[in-house]
Design a protein around this motif. Sequence first.
Motif, PDB file in Angstrom:
ATOM      1  N   VAL A  23      10.564  -1.043   4.851  1.00 46.47           N
ATOM      2  CA  VAL A  23       9.427  -1.015   3.932  1.00 46.47           C
ATOM      3  C   VAL A  23       9.992  -0.752   2.549  1.00 46.47           C
ATOM      4  O   VAL A  23      10.653   0.256   2.324  1.00 46.47           O
ATOM      5  CB  VAL A  23       8.416   0.089   4.316  1.00 46.47           C
ATOM      6  CG1 VAL A  23       7.284   0.143   3.317  1.00 46.47           C
ATOM      7  CG2 VAL A  23       7.897  -0.129   5.721  1.00 46.47           C
ATOM      8  N   GLY A  27       5.486  -1.915  -0.300  1.00 44.35           N
ATOM      9  CA  GLY A  27       4.752  -0.967   0.533  1.00 44.35           C
ATOM     10  C   GLY A  27       4.229  -1.615   1.805  1.00 44.35           C
ATOM     11  O   GLY A  27       4.778  -2.586   2.298  1.00 44.35           O
ATOM     12  N   ILE A  28       3.133  -1.065   2.312  1.00 50.19           N
ATOM     13  CA  ILE A  28       2.549  -1.559   3.557  1.00 50.19           C
ATOM     14  C   ILE A  28       1.502  -2.619   3.229  1.00 50.19           C
ATOM     15  O   ILE A  28       0.574  -2.373   2.466  1.00 50.19           O
ATOM     16  CB  ILE A  28       1.885  -0.406   4.348  1.00 50.19           C
ATOM     17  CG1 ILE A  28       2.898   0.684   4.670  1.00 50.19           C
ATOM     18  CG2 ILE A  28       1.223  -0.916   5.607  1.00 50.19           C
ATOM     19  CD1 ILE A  28       4.032   0.248   5.567  1.00 50.19           C
ATOM     20  N   VAL A  50      12.438   3.295   5.357  1.00 48.00           N
ATOM     21  CA  VAL A  50      11.700   3.262   4.103  1.00 48.00           C
ATOM     22  C   VAL A  50      12.740   3.252   2.982  1.00 48.00           C
ATOM     23  O   VAL A  50      13.523   4.190   2.847  1.00 48.00           O
ATOM     24  CB  VAL A  50      10.755   4.477   3.968  1.00 48.00           C
ATOM     25  CG1 VAL A  50       9.987   4.401   2.656  1.00 48.00           C
ATOM     26  CG2 VAL A  50       9.804   4.550   5.151  1.00 48.00           C
ATOM     27  N   ASN A  54      10.420   2.240  -2.537  1.00 52.27           N
ATOM     28  CA  ASN A  54       9.031   2.371  -2.099  1.00 52.27           C
ATOM     29  C   ASN A  54       8.391   3.517  -2.869  1.00 52.27           C
ATOM     30  O   ASN A  54       8.902   4.628  -2.892  1.00 52.27           O
ATOM     31  CB  ASN A  54       8.968   2.628  -0.593  1.00 52.27           C
ATOM     32  CG  ASN A  54       7.554   2.677  -0.068  1.00 52.27           C
ATOM     33  OD1 ASN A  54       6.613   2.255  -0.736  1.00 52.27           O
ATOM     34  ND2 ASN A  54       7.395   3.197   1.122  1.00 52.27           N
ATOM     35  N   GLU A  56       5.398   4.923  -2.335  1.00 48.96           N
ATOM     36  CA  GLU A  56       4.560   5.796  -1.502  1.00 48.96           C
ATOM     37  C   GLU A  56       5.388   6.930  -0.909  1.00 48.96           C
ATOM     38  O   GLU A  56       6.589   6.787  -0.686  1.00 48.96           O
ATOM     39  CB  GLU A  56       3.951   4.996  -0.339  1.00 48.96           C
ATOM     40  CG  GLU A  56       2.886   4.023  -0.737  1.00 48.96           C
ATOM     41  CD  GLU A  56       1.547   4.669  -0.989  1.00 48.96           C
ATOM     42  OE1 GLU A  56       1.237   5.698  -0.358  1.00 48.96           O
ATOM     43  OE2 GLU A  56       0.820   4.158  -1.847  1.00 48.96           O
ATOM     44  N   ASN A  58       6.644   9.069   2.225  1.00 48.88           N
ATOM     45  CA  ASN A  58       6.934   8.626   3.593  1.00 48.88           C
ATOM     46  C   ASN A  58       5.802   8.965   4.554  1.00 48.88           C
ATOM     47  O   ASN A  58       5.537   8.219   5.489  1.00 48.88           O
ATOM     48  CB  ASN A  58       8.256   9.222   4.077  1.00 48.88           C
ATOM     49  CG  ASN A  58       9.437   8.658   3.325  1.00 48.88           C
ATOM     50  OD1 ASN A  58       9.321   7.647   2.621  1.00 48.88           O
ATOM     51  ND2 ASN A  58      10.580   9.291   3.451  1.00 48.88           N
ATOM     52  N   ASN A  60       2.575   9.029   3.859  1.00 47.61           N
ATOM     53  CA  ASN A  60       1.515   8.042   3.656  1.00 47.61           C
ATOM     54  C   ASN A  60       1.885   6.706   4.284  1.00 47.61           C
ATOM     55  O   ASN A  60       1.048   6.038   4.890  1.00 47.61           O
ATOM     56  CB  ASN A  60       1.222   7.838   2.162  1.00 47.61           C
ATOM     57  CG  ASN A  60       0.628   9.063   1.520  1.00 47.61           C
ATOM     58  OD1 ASN A  60       0.104   9.945   2.200  1.00 47.61           O
ATOM     59  ND2 ASN A  60       0.712   9.142   0.208  1.00 47.61           N
ATOM     60  N   THR A  61       3.138   6.313   4.127  1.00 50.52           N
ATOM     61  CA  THR A  61       3.610   5.073   4.724  1.00 50.52           C
ATOM     62  C   THR A  61       3.477   5.137   6.239  1.00 50.52           C
ATOM     63  O   THR A  61       2.986   4.197   6.869  1.00 50.52           O
ATOM     64  CB  THR A  61       5.082   4.813   4.326  1.00 50.52           C
ATOM     65  OG1 THR A  61       5.160   4.740   2.901  1.00 50.52           O
ATOM     66  CG2 THR A  61       5.613   3.537   4.929  1.00 50.52           C
ATOM     67  N   GLN A  64      -0.194   4.859   7.300  1.00 50.97           N
ATOM     68  CA  GLN A  64      -0.692   3.486   7.205  1.00 50.97           C
ATOM     69  C   GLN A  64      -0.169   2.637   8.353  1.00 50.97           C
ATOM     70  O   GLN A  64      -0.899   1.822   8.921  1.00 50.97           O
ATOM     71  CB  GLN A  64      -0.283   2.863   5.869  1.00 50.97           C
ATOM     72  CG  GLN A  64      -0.991   3.460   4.676  1.00 50.97           C
ATOM     73  CD  GLN A  64      -0.440   2.929   3.358  1.00 50.97           C
ATOM     74  OE1 GLN A  64       0.462   2.094   3.332  1.00 50.97           O
ATOM     75  NE2 GLN A  64      -0.977   3.420   2.255  1.00 50.97           N
ATOM     76  N   LEU A  65       1.105   2.824   8.709  1.00 54.58           N
ATOM     77  CA  LEU A  65       1.682   2.061   9.820  1.00 54.58           C
ATOM     78  C   LEU A  65       1.037   2.423  11.158  1.00 54.58           C
ATOM     79  O   LEU A  65       0.709   1.543  11.951  1.00 54.58           O
ATOM     80  CB  LEU A  65       3.198   2.299   9.907  1.00 54.58           C
ATOM     81  CG  LEU A  65       4.068   1.444   9.024  1.00 54.58           C
ATOM     82  CD1 LEU A  65       5.514   1.931   9.076  1.00 54.58           C
ATOM     83  CD2 LEU A  65       3.997  -0.010   9.428  1.00 54.58           C
TER      84      LEU A  65
END
Length: 100
Positions: A23, A27-28, A50, A54, A56, A58, A60-61, A64-65
């Motif tokens: 990522v 981002g996502i 990540v 990026n 964002e 980690n 938050n990433t 989202q994933l």
Amino acid sequence: MLTGKQKRYLRKEAHSLKPILQVGKGGINENVIKQADDALEAHELIKVSVLQNNMEENENTAEQLTAGTKSNLVQIIGNTIILYRPSRNNRQIELPERGR
């Protein structure tokens, strides 16, 4: 939801894995979620790297994933996220029993 015992088992299993997905700056997005979804179906347990660019956090990433792929977060360590989701058609990982 995974128990502590199951997370420990999955962390041990993921130790030797190489990251399958990266990522970066973008981002996502739908494409990243689709790739993660396909990888989870094929492997059940994946590492996501990540990249430094990026923007964002980690956490938050990872959130989202997990929401996009309906998977379980096993661990965030540094810039690596470990995700688990049982395969619908090709179960490979046998988790330890829940409870005692």
